[in-house]
Design a protein around this motif. Structure first.
Motif, mmCIF file in Angstrom:
data_model
loop_
_atom_site.group_PDB
_atom_site.id
_atom_site.type_symbol
_atom_site.label_atom_id
_atom_site.label_comp_id
_atom_site.label_asym_id
_atom_site.label_seq_id
_atom_site.Cartn_x
_atom_site.Cartn_y
_atom_site.Cartn_z
ATOM 1 N N ALA A 107 1.226 -0.981 -0.103
ATOM 2 C CA ALA A 107 -0.150 -0.246 0.299
ATOM 3 C C ALA A 107 0.978 0.757 0.309
ATOM 4 O O ALA A 107 0.392 2.065 -0.358
ATOM 5 C CB ALA A 107 -0.798 -0.217 1.348
ATOM 6 N N PHE A 108 1.903 1.184 0.832
ATOM 7 C CA PHE A 108 2.814 1.660 0.823
ATOM 8 C C PHE A 108 3.615 2.482 -0.586
ATOM 9 O O PHE A 108 4.396 1.496 -0.670
ATOM 10 C CB PHE A 108 3.337 2.218 2.352
ATOM 11 N N ALA A 109 4.296 4.113 -0.987
ATOM 12 C CA ALA A 109 5.712 4.054 -1.899
ATOM 13 C C ALA A 109 6.673 4.915 -0.484
ATOM 14 O O ALA A 109 8.030 4.476 -1.754
ATOM 15 C CB ALA A 109 4.835 5.074 -2.865
ATOM 16 N N SER A 110 6.777 5.426 0.912
ATOM 17 C CA SER A 110 7.027 5.716 1.696
ATOM 18 C C SER A 110 6.437 6.319 2.353
ATOM 19 O O SER A 110 5.959 6.303 2.810
ATOM 20 C CB SER A 110 8.114 6.824 0.324
ATOM 21 N N ARG A 111 8.271 5.470 3.750
ATOM 22 C CA ARG A 111 7.450 5.665 4.682
ATOM 23 C C ARG A 111 8.651 6.088 5.551
ATOM 24 O O ARG A 111 9.024 6.257 5.934
ATOM 25 C CB ARG A 111 7.552 4.393 5.504
ATOM 26 N N PRO A 112 8.096 7.223 7.005
ATOM 27 C CA PRO A 112 9.343 7.588 7.495
ATOM 28 C C PRO A 112 9.848 6.661 7.990
ATOM 29 O O PRO A 112 9.253 5.381 8.969
ATOM 30 C CB PRO A 112 7.691 8.597 8.372
ATOM 31 N N ASP A 113 11.098 7.228 8.863
ATOM 32 C CA ASP A 113 11.765 6.293 10.309
ATOM 33 C C ASP A 113 10.926 6.055 11.420
ATOM 34 O O ASP A 113 11.258 4.562 11.715
ATOM 35 C CB ASP A 113 13.116 6.883 10.008
ATOM 36 N N ALA A 114 10.081 6.800 11.940
ATOM 37 C CA ALA A 114 9.385 6.854 12.810
ATOM 38 C C ALA A 114 8.403 7.621 13.251
ATOM 39 O O ALA A 114 7.651 8.198 12.370
ATOM 40 C CB ALA A 114 10.300 6.914 14.132
ATOM 41 N N LYS B 212 3.495 7.904 2.392
ATOM 42 C CA LYS B 212 2.991 7.740 0.700
ATOM 43 C C LYS B 212 2.380 6.767 1.017
ATOM 44 O O LYS B 212 3.437 5.748 -0.231
ATOM 45 C CB LYS B 212 3.769 8.767 0.096
ATOM 46 N N THR B 213 0.948 6.470 0.453
ATOM 47 C CA THR B 213 -0.016 5.355 0.016
ATOM 48 C C THR B 213 0.231 5.625 -1.458
ATOM 49 O O THR B 213 -0.340 6.686 -2.487
ATOM 50 C CB THR B 213 -1.155 4.900 0.051
ATOM 51 N N HIS B 214 0.322 4.460 -2.593
ATOM 52 C CA HIS B 214 0.403 4.446 -3.939
ATOM 53 C C HIS B 214 -0.811 5.060 -4.745
ATOM 54 O O HIS B 214 -1.339 4.716 -4.108
ATOM 55 C CB HIS B 214 0.900 2.990 -4.216
ATOM 56 N N THR B 215 0.182 5.300 -5.518
ATOM 57 C CA THR B 215 -1.381 6.097 -6.646
ATOM 58 C C THR B 215 -1.099 5.220 -7.962
ATOM 59 O O THR B 215 -0.077 5.084 -8.432
ATOM 60 C CB THR B 215 -1.342 7.281 -6.597
ATOM 61 N N THR B 216 -2.078 4.473 -8.638
ATOM 62 C CA THR B 216 -1.428 4.877 -10.191
ATOM 63 C C THR B 216 -0.671 5.924 -10.821
ATOM 64 O O THR B 216 -0.887 6.870 -10.395
ATOM 65 C CB THR B 216 -3.193 5.030 -10.868
ATOM 66 N N ASP C 25 1.594 16.921 -2.473
ATOM 67 C CA ASP C 25 3.661 17.042 -1.813
ATOM 68 C C ASP C 25 3.773 17.530 -0.158
ATOM 69 O O ASP C 25 2.456 17.296 1.002
ATOM 70 C CB ASP C 25 3.386 18.687 -1.688
ATOM 71 N N THR C 26 4.569 16.616 0.777
ATOM 72 C CA THR C 26 4.882 15.926 1.696
ATOM 73 C C THR C 26 6.223 16.932 1.663
ATOM 74 O O THR C 26 7.115 16.273 1.049
ATOM 75 C CB THR C 26 4.592 14.844 2.193
ATOM 76 N N ALA C 27 6.861 17.495 2.980
ATOM 77 C CA ALA C 27 8.726 18.220 2.444
ATOM 78 C C ALA C 27 9.234 16.976 3.407
ATOM 79 O O ALA C 27 10.432 17.286 3.100
ATOM 80 C CB ALA C 27 8.815 19.155 3.736
ATOM 81 N N ASP C 28 8.509 16.266 4.072
ATOM 82 C CA ASP C 28 9.847 15.018 4.986
ATOM 83 C C ASP C 28 9.818 13.845 3.802
ATOM 84 O O ASP C 28 10.214 12.337 4.452
ATOM 85 C CB ASP C 28 9.378 14.707 6.506
ATOM 86 N N LEU C 29 8.923 13.653 3.033
ATOM 87 C CA LEU C 29 8.669 12.795 2.453
ATOM 88 C C LEU C 29 8.661 12.938 0.428
ATOM 89 O O LEU C 29 8.301 13.300 -0.128
ATOM 90 C CB LEU C 29 7.625 11.294 2.690
ATOM 91 N N PRO C 30 9.363 11.338 -0.559
ATOM 92 C CA PRO C 30 9.136 11.800 -1.630
ATOM 93 C C PRO C 30 7.884 12.200 -2.405
ATOM 94 O O PRO C 30 6.731 11.287 -1.306
ATOM 95 C CB PRO C 30 9.677 10.433 -2.146
ATOM 96 N N THR C 31 7.751 12.809 -3.231
ATOM 97 C CA THR C 31 5.936 12.868 -3.840
ATOM 98 C C THR C 31 6.455 12.458 -5.156
ATOM 99 O O THR C 31 6.776 13.124 -5.776
ATOM 100 C CB THR C 31 5.469 14.187 -3.123
ATOM 101 N N GLN C 32 6.014 11.380 -5.062
ATOM 102 C CA GLN C 32 6.347 10.552 -7.063
ATOM 103 C C GLN C 32 5.031 10.841 -7.832
ATOM 104 O O GLN C 32 5.803 9.437 -8.671
ATOM 105 C CB GLN C 32 6.876 9.002 -6.202
ATOM 106 N N MET C 33 4.326 10.714 -7.346
ATOM 107 C CA MET C 33 3.443 10.063 -8.561
ATOM 108 C C MET C 33 3.041 9.138 -9.017
ATOM 109 O O MET C 33 2.581 8.880 -10.468
ATOM 110 C CB MET C 33 3.318 11.582 -9.371
ATOM 111 N N GLY C 34 3.506 8.127 -8.289
ATOM 112 C CA GLY C 34 3.455 6.823 -9.292
ATOM 113 C C GLY C 34 4.062 6.578 -10.811
ATOM 114 O O GLY C 34 3.877 5.759 -10.820
#
Length: 414
Positions: free
Chosen positions: A38-45, A103-107, A65-74
């Motif tokens: 479900a997740f494209a990226s996650r924080p360390d804690a 960040k949750t996966h998107t198409t 957009d999130t400043a502390d995690l990537p925003t990769q748009m699938g």
């Protein structure tokens, strides 16, 4: 699934701390993520915030957009891209005390090329799109809250496929600044949670509008329009059965059911969704198409190839029909308390290559009116099947109240 209301109640009662609630989500993610993806990226804690949603882990669709995690748009085009600032909706989440769990996966760019996510009810079935990761993460019990977006049906449809509650609020109730656009006339943020009660509570906390945490409405005495959207084609047996089940529940509760076909203007507005989206999408993704066309996934690339043929004249006509449809919608919704229709064509597709069909969602997105879905029943394949409750523009609190009333009937086994 994790109930947001239950988590907050347990924290308020001293049964658990916000840190413990977040640790539970982290453990659930660690357990389920290898299968669900479900997740494209996650924080360390996960660190709790301060506010009414303290201790609530929230998934954020990966076009926000999130400043502390990537925003990769699938998309590989934006692999590792890190915005400088949080989108206002993320700021609102944090201000209410929620913690971004990932960040949750998107198409890709919130279109039709599938994400790697699996449906928790059947790992071979589609979780829907484009908010696939958000719906699946809530359904799998990993998090109690998630953000999605809808341009056609990308909040309501994956929620229906994964068996969670969701709201696509009235247009612009939630700010779209800092969210990658696809069609700016249609794009709308939405929320997903275990139940309608959770959705209402979260939406009230994020917006600072306590009236959205509405008391469950009795269906007794309500006039409920049943709108099967003949202009959108026929529903599959699972969705047809879900609508009949809703009618049984509502009638037994004392509601008056009104066949509600709508005017020709609404059918024309439905048809205008396509050219409106097409024209705007070619501009919203103009840079990606011009510079990285070969890196676009196949369905989106082919779509943009064709959408470029949409002319300004066709776009203007689509806008005219949209305005006419919105004018007609005021009378349409004035005749009943709410309208109920199919949430999706049927159960989730049996393949991960499909994200499903948004045809029963497009009109309501174009009209900008609030829509909500709650888990209702299982279809012939054992996957969730449900309906959506729709209200007039700005009637979000009423739609939430009716959804909560339906949720109580379902829970009671009525």
């Amino acid at each position: 699934m994790q109930s947001l209301r239950d988590v907050i109640s347990r924290i308020a009662g001293g049964e658990i701390t916000p840190e413990a609630a977040l640790a539970l989500s982290a453990a659930c993610i660690a357990d389920s993520e290898p299968q669900i993806q479900a997740f494209a990226s996650r924080p360390d804690a996960l660190v709790p915030g301060i506010g009414p949603l303290a201790g609530i882990a929230c998934g954020v669709k990966d076009i926000i957009d999130t400043a502390d995690l990537p925003t990769q748009m699938g998309s590989s085009i934006y692999e590792g891209w890190r915005p400088r600032a949080d989108a206002p909706i993320v700021m609102a989440l944090k201000a209410a005390g929620a913690t971004v769990a990932g960040k949750t996966h998107t198409t890709a760019f919130a279109f039709l090329d599938p994400a790697p996510t699996h449906n928790p009810h059947d790992l071979t079935a589609s979780p829907g799109g484009s908010s696939a990761g958000s719906a699946a993460a809530v359904a799998a019990g990993m998090i109690p809250l998630a953000l999605g977006t809808q341009t056609g049906g990308s909040v309501i449809r994956p929620a229906a496929y994964c068996g969670v509650a969701a709201i696509k609020p009235s247009y612009a109730l939630l700010p779209m600044v800092g969210v990658k656009p696809f069609s700016w006339s249609l794009d709308t943020l939405g929320l997903m949670a275990a139940g309608a009660d959770d959705v209402g509570l979260a939406l009230a906390a994020i917006t600072g509008r306590p009236e959205l945490d509405a008391t469950a409405a009795s269906l007794s005495g309500l006039r409920i329009g049943i709108h099967e959207q003949a202009y959108a084609g026929a529903a599959e047996p699972a969705s047809a059965a879900a609508l009949r089940r809703f009618e049984q529940l509502a009638a037994a509760a004392g509601a008056t059911l009104v066949p509600h076909d709508g005017s020709a203007a609404l059918a024309e507005a439905f048809q205008s969704h396509g050219p409106l989206q097409d024209y705007e999408a070619t501009q919203a993704l103009a840079w990606e198409y011009a510079v990285h066309r070969d890196a676009l996934p196949p369905k989106l690339r082919a779509y943009l190839d064709g959408a470029r043929a949409t002319t300004p004249r066709q776009y203007d006509e689509a806008r005219r029909l949209s305005r006419r449809g919105r004018d007609a919608a005021r009378g349409f919704f004035a005749e009943v308390d709410v309208v109920v229709s199919y949430a999706a064509p049927g159960e989730a597709p049996e393949t991960l290559e499909s994200t499903g069909d948004s045809r029963f969602n497009r009109l309501w997105t174009l009209l900008g009116v609030p829509c909500m879905t709650v888990p209702l029943m299982r279809g012939p394949r054992g996957l969730p099947a449900t309906v959506q409750i729709i209200g007039g523009f700005g009637a979000d609190d009423h739609v939430i109240a009716v959804a909560k009333g339906l949720e109580k009937l379902v829970a009671a086994g009525a």
